[in-house]
Scaffold this motif. Structure first.
Motif, PDB file in Angstrom:
ATOM      1  N   ASP A  22      54.711  39.542  50.540  1.00 53.98           N
ATOM      2  CA  ASP A  22      55.347  39.783  49.240  1.00 53.98           C
ATOM      3  C   ASP A  22      54.559  39.101  48.119  1.00 53.98           C
ATOM      4  N   LEU A  23      54.144  37.871  48.349  1.00 54.94           N
ATOM      5  CA  LEU A  23      53.352  37.135  47.346  1.00 54.94           C
ATOM      6  C   LEU A  23      52.049  37.870  47.029  1.00 54.94           C
ATOM      7  N   VAL A  24      51.360  38.299  48.076  1.00 53.01           N
ATOM      8  CA  VAL A  24      50.066  38.962  47.889  1.00 53.01           C
ATOM      9  C   VAL A  24      50.254  40.296  47.155  1.00 53.01           C
ATOM     10  N   ALA A  25      51.321  41.017  47.487  1.00 55.92           N
ATOM     11  CA  ALA A  25      51.583  42.294  46.815  1.00 55.92           C
ATOM     12  C   ALA A  25      51.913  42.062  45.342  1.00 55.92           C
ATOM     13  N   ARG A  26      52.735  41.025  45.068  1.00 54.01           N
ATOM     14  CA  ARG A  26      53.089  40.735  43.669  1.00 54.01           C
ATOM     15  C   ARG A  26      51.872  40.243  42.887  1.00 54.01           C
ATOM     16  N   GLU A  27      50.998  39.506  43.568  1.00 58.22           N
ATOM     17  CA  GLU A  27      49.773  39.039  42.918  1.00 58.22           C
ATOM     18  C   GLU A  27      48.915  40.242  42.482  1.00 58.22           C
ATOM     19  N   LYS A  28      48.796  41.213  43.364  1.00 55.18           N
ATOM     20  CA  LYS A  28      47.985  42.400  43.049  1.00 55.18           C
ATOM     21  C   LYS A  28      48.569  43.158  41.859  1.00 55.18           C
ATOM     22  N   THR A  29      49.887  43.364  41.882  1.00 52.61           N
ATOM     23  CA  THR A  29      50.543  44.072  40.773  1.00 52.61           C
ATOM     24  C   THR A  29      50.344  43.324  39.459  1.00 52.61           C
ATOM     25  N   TYR A  30      50.561  42.010  39.508  1.00 53.14           N
ATOM     26  CA  TYR A  30      50.411  41.179  38.303  1.00 53.14           C
ATOM     27  C   TYR A  30      48.977  41.262  37.772  1.00 53.14           C
ATOM     28  N   CYS A  31      48.019  41.134  38.675  1.00 46.63           N
ATOM     29  CA  CYS A  31      46.597  41.189  38.298  1.00 46.63           C
ATOM     30  C   CYS A  31      46.270  42.524  37.643  1.00 46.63           C
ATOM     31  N   GLN A  32      46.754  43.595  38.226  1.00 43.68           N
ATOM     32  CA  GLN A  32      46.416  44.915  37.689  1.00 43.68           C
ATOM     33  C   GLN A  32      47.115  45.173  36.354  1.00 43.68           C
ATOM     34  N   GLU A  33      48.327  44.614  36.167  1.00 43.38           N
ATOM     35  CA  GLU A  33      48.994  44.730  34.862  1.00 43.38           C
ATOM     36  C   GLU A  33      48.192  44.008  33.788  1.00 43.38           C
ATOM     37  N   ARG A  34      47.670  42.833  34.145  1.00 42.83           N
ATOM     38  CA  ARG A  34      46.874  42.068  33.167  1.00 42.83           C
ATOM     39  C   ARG A  34      45.532  42.748  32.898  1.00 42.83           C
ATOM     40  N   GLN A  35      45.006  43.453  33.879  1.00 44.44           N
ATOM     41  CA  GLN A  35      43.792  44.237  33.626  1.00 44.44           C
ATOM     42  C   GLN A  35      44.102  45.366  32.646  1.00 44.44           C
ATOM     43  N   GLU A  36      45.248  46.010  32.864  1.00 42.80           N
ATOM     44  CA  GLU A  36      45.645  47.104  31.957  1.00 42.80           C
ATOM     45  C   GLU A  36      45.807  46.597  30.526  1.00 42.80           C
ATOM     46  N   SER A  37      46.299  45.371  30.378  1.00 46.02           N
ATOM     47  CA  SER A  37      46.531  44.816  29.035  1.00 46.02           C
ATOM     48  C   SER A  37      45.239  44.360  28.374  1.00 46.02           C
ATOM     49  N   GLY A  38      44.154  44.272  29.162  1.00 48.79           N
ATOM     50  CA  GLY A  38      42.867  43.860  28.612  1.00 48.79           C
ATOM     51  C   GLY A  38      42.576  42.384  28.714  1.00 48.79           C
ATOM     52  N   GLU A  39      43.543  41.612  29.199  1.00 46.32           N
ATOM     53  CA  GLU A  39      43.329  40.154  29.289  1.00 46.32           C
ATOM     54  C   GLU A  39      42.445  39.765  30.473  1.00 46.32           C
ATOM     55  N   TRP A  40      42.606  40.491  31.581  1.00 44.26           N
ATOM     56  CA  TRP A  40      41.878  40.172  32.828  1.00 44.26           C
ATOM     57  C   TRP A  40      40.723  41.157  32.919  1.00 44.26           C
ATOM     58  N   VAL A  41      39.547  40.724  32.489  1.00 42.20           N
ATOM     59  CA  VAL A  41      38.420  41.635  32.265  1.00 42.20           C
ATOM     60  C   VAL A  41      37.668  41.955  33.547  1.00 42.20           C
ATOM     61  N   HIS A  42      37.481  40.945  34.388  1.00 40.49           N
ATOM     62  CA  HIS A  42      36.772  41.123  35.662  1.00 40.49           C
ATOM     63  C   HIS A  42      37.465  40.313  36.743  1.00 40.49           C
ATOM     64  N   ILE A  43      37.396  40.841  37.970  1.00 44.39           N
ATOM     65  CA  ILE A  43      37.744  40.033  39.145  1.00 44.39           C
ATOM     66  C   ILE A  43      36.742  40.372  40.245  1.00 44.39           C
ATOM     67  N   TRP A  44      36.084  39.344  40.734  1.00 42.55           N
ATOM     68  CA  TRP A  44      35.065  39.507  41.778  1.00 42.55           C
ATOM     69  C   TRP A  44      35.432  38.637  42.967  1.00 42.55           C
ATOM     70  N   ARG A  45      35.295  39.203  44.153  1.00 40.88           N
ATOM     71  CA  ARG A  45      35.504  38.438  45.376  1.00 40.88           C
ATOM     72  C   ARG A  45      34.319  37.505  45.602  1.00 40.88           C
ATOM     73  N   CYS A  46      34.573  36.274  45.949  1.00 37.40           N
ATOM     74  CA  CYS A  46      33.525  35.347  46.403  1.00 37.40           C
ATOM     75  C   CYS A  46      33.316  35.653  47.882  1.00 37.40           C
ATOM     76  N   VAL A  47      32.162  36.192  48.191  1.00 31.22           N
ATOM     77  CA  VAL A  47      31.925  36.759  49.523  1.00 31.22           C
ATOM     78  C   VAL A  47      32.156  35.707  50.614  1.00 31.22           C
ATOM     79  N   GLY A  48      32.941  36.104  51.600  1.00 32.18           N
ATOM     80  CA  GLY A  48      33.199  35.240  52.746  1.00 32.18           C
ATOM     81  C   GLY A  48      34.220  34.153  52.493  1.00 32.18           C
ATOM     82  N   GLN A  49      34.877  34.200  51.332  1.00 24.71           N
ATOM     83  CA  GLN A  49      35.860  33.160  51.007  1.00 24.71           C
ATOM     84  C   GLN A  49      37.138  33.814  50.490  1.00 24.71           C
TER      85      GLN A  49
END
Ligand SMILES: O=C(O)CC1=CCC(=O)O1
Length: 98
Positions: A22-49
């Motif tokens: 549930d936490l991980v799903a809510r995190e994804k939704t929250y992140c994508q809402e902030r991307q839509e709003s323009g505040e969260w410009v990039h998100i990159w995975r740190c490989v292997g972490q």
């Protein structure tokens, strides 16, 4: 203001799997809402972490704090914030400058 933010996630191994999902799903939704709003410009995975490096474009320190504070995974993160400024060698930022 632009900020680079590194988020290292450390969810306890004994956390109930349903709560974790549930936490991980809510995190994804929250992140994508902030991307839509323009505040969260990039998100990159740190490989292997279980970590990411993100770029935020927000009004000020307080606005960034509010975005981070409301992350569903916030209680399970270590967060490092780096304020960003234009680099003098950036062609896109300095086009037309003398
Ligand atoms: O997976 C991560 O790095 C944590 C995270 C932050 C936003 C998101 O969707 O996942």
């Amino acid at each position: 203001m632009m900020f680079a933010v590194r988020m290292d996630v450390e969810i306890p191994h004994d956390l109930d799997p349903e709560i974790r999902a549930d936490l991980v799903a809510r995190e994804k939704t929250y992140c994508q809402e902030r991307q839509e709003s323009g505040e969260w410009v990039h998100i990159w995975r740190c490989v292997g972490q279980y970590a990411n490096i993100s770029v935020f474009d927000v009004a000020d320190n307080e606005a960034l704090h509010q975005v981070l504070w409301q992350l569903p995974l916030f209680p399970y993160m270590r967060i490092a914030v780096t304020p960003l400024a234009p680099h003098p060698s950036d062609l896109t930022a300095n086009r037309g400058a003398p």
